[in-house]
Design a protein around this motif. Structure first.
Motif, PDB file in Angstrom:
ATOM      1  N   TYR A   1       0.988  11.859  -0.245  1.00  0.00           N
ATOM      2  CA  TYR A   1       1.689  10.747  -1.023  1.00  0.00           C
ATOM      3  C   TYR A   1       0.492   9.803  -1.369  1.00  0.00           C
ATOM      4  O   TYR A   1      -0.021   9.016  -0.658  1.00  0.00           O
ATOM      5  N   HIS A   2       0.089   9.913  -2.931  1.00  0.00           N
ATOM      6  CA  HIS A   2      -1.207   9.330  -3.276  1.00  0.00           C
ATOM      7  C   HIS A   2      -0.949   8.236  -4.180  1.00  0.00           C
ATOM      8  O   HIS A   2      -0.371   8.542  -5.407  1.00  0.00           O
TER       9      HIS A   2
ATOM     10  N   LEU B   1      -5.786   3.825  10.117  1.00  0.00           N
ATOM     11  CA  LEU B   1      -5.004   4.793   9.944  1.00  0.00           C
ATOM     12  C   LEU B   1      -3.969   5.054   8.866  1.00  0.00           C
ATOM     13  O   LEU B   1      -3.673   3.947   8.206  1.00  0.00           O
ATOM     14  N   PRO B   2      -3.991   6.131   8.335  1.00  0.00           N
ATOM     15  CA  PRO B   2      -3.026   6.072   7.221  1.00  0.00           C
ATOM     16  C   PRO B   2      -1.680   5.775   7.306  1.00  0.00           C
ATOM     17  O   PRO B   2      -1.199   6.034   8.243  1.00  0.00           O
ATOM     18  N   ILE B   3      -1.128   5.177   6.296  1.00  0.00           N
ATOM     19  CA  ILE B   3       0.147   4.749   6.324  1.00  0.00           C
ATOM     20  C   ILE B   3       1.291   6.049   6.067  1.00  0.00           C
ATOM     21  O   ILE B   3       1.033   6.784   5.275  1.00  0.00           O
TER      22      ILE B   3
ATOM     23  N   GLY C   1       3.530 -10.185  -4.248  1.00  0.00           N
ATOM     24  CA  GLY C   1       3.850  -8.928  -3.846  1.00  0.00           C
ATOM     25  C   GLY C   1       3.415  -8.851  -2.254  1.00  0.00           C
ATOM     26  O   GLY C   1       3.312  -9.567  -1.492  1.00  0.00           O
ATOM     27  N   PHE C   2       3.037  -7.633  -2.204  1.00  0.00           N
ATOM     28  CA  PHE C   2       2.754  -7.333  -0.572  1.00  0.00           C
ATOM     29  C   PHE C   2       1.496  -6.582  -0.352  1.00  0.00           C
ATOM     30  O   PHE C   2       0.948  -5.916   0.411  1.00  0.00           O
ATOM     31  N   GLY C   3       0.244  -6.910  -1.454  1.00  0.00           N
ATOM     32  CA  GLY C   3      -0.877  -6.338  -1.420  1.00  0.00           C
ATOM     33  C   GLY C   3      -1.117  -4.915  -1.554  1.00  0.00           C
ATOM     34  O   GLY C   3       0.018  -4.464  -2.588  1.00  0.00           O
ATOM     35  N   LYS C   4      -1.762  -4.437  -0.773  1.00  0.00           N
ATOM     36  CA  LYS C   4      -1.957  -2.731  -0.994  1.00  0.00           C
ATOM     37  C   LYS C   4      -0.528  -2.127  -0.836  1.00  0.00           C
ATOM     38  O   LYS C   4      -0.370  -0.996  -1.002  1.00  0.00           O
ATOM     39  N   LEU C   5       0.255  -2.875   0.050  1.00  0.00           N
ATOM     40  CA  LEU C   5       1.637  -2.254   0.211  1.00  0.00           C
ATOM     41  C   LEU C   5       2.780  -2.253  -0.614  1.00  0.00           C
ATOM     42  O   LEU C   5       3.566  -1.611  -0.620  1.00  0.00           O
ATOM     43  N   ASP C   6       2.293  -2.996  -1.806  1.00  0.00           N
ATOM     44  CA  ASP C   6       3.292  -3.146  -2.967  1.00  0.00           C
ATOM     45  C   ASP C   6       3.892  -2.104  -3.504  1.00  0.00           C
ATOM     46  O   ASP C   6       5.131  -1.927  -3.912  1.00  0.00           O
ATOM     47  N   PRO C   7       3.058  -1.071  -3.990  1.00  0.00           N
ATOM     48  CA  PRO C   7       3.692   0.054  -4.491  1.00  0.00           C
ATOM     49  C   PRO C   7       4.464   0.894  -3.526  1.00  0.00           C
ATOM     50  O   PRO C   7       5.512   1.500  -3.986  1.00  0.00           O
TER      51      PRO C   7
ATOM     52  N   THR D   1       0.233   8.893   3.421  1.00  0.00           N
ATOM     53  CA  THR D   1      -0.146   8.429   2.239  1.00  0.00           C
ATOM     54  C   THR D   1      -1.745   8.020   2.226  1.00  0.00           C
ATOM     55  O   THR D   1      -2.568   8.110   3.128  1.00  0.00           O
ATOM     56  N   ASN D   2      -2.296   7.666   1.368  1.00  0.00           N
ATOM     57  CA  ASN D   2      -3.849   7.238   0.979  1.00  0.00           C
ATOM     58  C   ASN D   2      -4.147   5.956   1.208  1.00  0.00           C
ATOM     59  O   ASN D   2      -4.989   5.132   0.940  1.00  0.00           O
ATOM     60  N   VAL D   3      -2.882   5.129   1.879  1.00  0.00           N
ATOM     61  CA  VAL D   3      -3.261   3.738   1.989  1.00  0.00           C
ATOM     62  C   VAL D   3      -3.696   3.499   3.556  1.00  0.00           C
ATOM     63  O   VAL D   3      -3.014   3.736   4.296  1.00  0.00           O
TER      64      VAL D   3
END
Length: 544
Positions: free
Chosen positions: A82-83, A179-181, A156-162, A193-195
């Motif tokens: 999931y990118h 560690l990747p989400i 929003g939630f920063g990098k978590l927003d998407p 994911t890449n987050v």
């Protein structure tokens, strides 16, 4: 005064230069004029050429035109990725963003009164004013890239927003630093994911999520269960005290539009016969417990079937963490509270005892785990209709949990429960789906063995992905209470099934329209059924 080292002197000089440059820019000023973003005129905000080593299988926007998701597949590893794709910033834009973030935070603190303006409008105005003060000339694409990251951070939630904005995601899990989400996707199931969050980023995010939920998390109290402002449920852990790989969280997302019984039928969790059965049972004050494993859909089902509660009935809900949302006028919601200062804890047991003094007709408890179950069953035995959820994978497991530590409900009291719904997250072919394994009825205590007796009214047959129907003692009891004949009982079930089929065929799964139709049915069932029959022949034909 001690002498400054070379490194300290270099830092001081940089700070002085930055201050002088900023002052000069403020005196110079500029005019920033950008209209609405138009991809055809201003170009795309995003540049993306794919993920090396992966094949893209799907792409969709989660916040157009700023962010989209690219689902990729690695055939060698046989796994999906999931990118998240967002606008890229050059070095100048990164430096400008850091400065804007600092200045905007101060500006927004002073500008608390927004009047009729939205947060988005305020942020756009503030961004434009600051850029003019800096004397920075930017094009529309740069302006909106900066705006996106600022809005993502402040509102929003920063990098978590998407991930939060993706309607296809049910759960979001972070297991530690760097560690990747991982997310649970409704099509691709568990997917990486890449987050990724660094230590400082993740610690800061966990503290922020707790604060947004009105909770406190610290090294002394590192674990917090919270409800985010959008209704999502979050389990947070700070630092490495209880999670050795670092701060962690799991967010179970809250659907913007709640599932209705029609949705559950469309997903195959229940069929029309089961929903008509539950509708009649709820209308006639039968108590239910929804049981199943984690993510089996217990709370979703309970929330959906609550739409069958008669419109004027008084309903009271009790929860540890706010999850239930009833679309009911006469609804009192209550949530437990941990001790504040010199106060005391307010537990589910306390709330349940208080609830009985409100004289509710229906009591809905988020989940029973301990002593509150005794009060719940006392409420059942005194004529209150109650609904709740439990973690258990079979009827017998539910009974065993109720009768033993730490719940300890006497067997004689359990027989006041009418219906048990056992749900699971299972596989149909290669697809992972939620199904109701069993709808069972508690018949009382077997006089020969002394055990609780129960019968299965509906059961799921995995090989055919269908539900098998058997005789129902609950329906017989309803028939006797109303003085109906067997034919009249079948007509009542058929009418409700007809209405549900009409709603399904016409795509009416919106909770507002669904509850409006149910309320109309309660007010004048004959007219509603007559109108449904006249408007569709296909529904009648399918039911025959």
């Amino acid at each position: 005064m001690s002498e400054l080292s070379i490194d300290e002197l270099t830092v001081r000089v940089r700070e002085w230069r930055r201050t002088i440059r900023r002052t000069a820019e403020m005196l110079r000023g500029s005019t920033v004029s950008v209209g609405d973003y138009d991809p055809a005129t201003h170009g795309s905000l995003i540049t993306f050429t794919g993920v090396p080593g992966y094949e893209e299988v799907e792409r969709y926007w989660v916040n157009a035109p700023f962010a989209f998701v690219s689902i990729n597949y690695d055939p060698e590893a046989n796994e999906h990725l999931y990118h998240v794709v967002e606008p890229e910033l050059d070095d100048v834009e990164v430096e400008l963003l850091e400065r804007l973030f600092s200045d905007l935070r101060e500006s927004l603190i002073y500008r608390r009164e927004m009047g009729d303006e939205t947060a988005e409008t305020v942020l756009r105005d503030e961004l434009r004013e600051l850029l003019e003060v800096y004397g920075v000339e930017v094009d529309a694409a740069t302006y909106y890239r900066l705006f996106y990251y600022l809005f993502r951070s402040f509102r929003g939630f920063g990098k978590l927003d998407p991930l939060i904005n993706d309607p296809h995601i049910e759960d979001i899990s972070c297991d530690g630093y760097d560690l990747p989400i991982f997310v649970y996707h409704d099509t691709y199931n568990d997917i990486g994911t890449n987050v990724v969050y660094s230590k400082d980023e993740l610690d800061s995010l966990v503290v922020r999520l707790a604060q947004q939920s009105g909770q406190h998390v610290s090294v002394g109290e590192p674990v917090v269960e919270a409800t985010l402002p959008d209704g999502s449920r979050a389990e947070l852990a700070l630092g490495e005290e209880v999670t050795p790989r670092g701060s962690a969280f799991t967010i179970r997302k809250y659907a913007d539009e709640p599932f209705t019984p029609v949705d559950l039928v469309n997903y195959g969790t229940f069929n029309l016969d089961q929903m008509a059965y539950l509708w009649l049972a709820i209308e006639n004050n039968k108590s239910l417990i929804f049981a199943g494993g984690t993510a089996s859909g217990k709370t979703t089902s309970m929330n959906a079937i609550s739409m069958f509660i008669p419109p004027r009935s008084k309903v009271l809900t009790i929860e540890d963490t706010r999850e239930l949302t009833l679309y009911h006028d006469n609804w009192l919601s209550s949530v437990t509270r941990d001790r504040l200062d010199e106060g005391t804890d307010i537990t589910m047991y306390d709330l349940l005892r208080s609830a009985l003094r409100h004289r509710p007709e229906y009591i809905v408890v988020g989940e029973v785990r301990g002593e509150e179950a005794m009060t719940l069953f006392q409420a059942m035995n005194t004529g209150h209709t109650t609904y709740s959820t439990m973690h258990a994978d079979s009827v017998q497991t539910v009974i065993n949990r109720l009768e033993n530590e730490p719940i300890n409900v006497p067997r004689a009291m359990i027989q006041s429960l009418d219906i048990l719904s056992i749900q699971s997250l299972t596989y149909v072919g290669e697809e992972r789906l939620r199904r109701t394994q069993t709808l069972a009825e508690i018949n009382g205590i077997d006089q020969r063995t002394g055990d609780l007796d129960y019968t299965t009214t509906f059961s799921w047959e995995p090989s055919k992905d269908t539900f098998r129907k058997r005789d129902s003692g609950v329906l017989d009891e309803i028939r006797r209470d109303h003085g109906w004949s067997q034919s009249e009982l079948l007509t009542e079930l058929r009418d409700r099934k007809l209405v549900l089929q009409y709603l399904r065929e016409n795509g009416i799964s919106d909770y507002r329209r669904f509850t409006a139709m149910v309320n109309e049915y309660y007010a004048d069932p004959e007219t509603v059924v007559s109108n449904v029959r006249e408007s569709t022949d296909s529904a009648v034909a399918e039911l025959d």
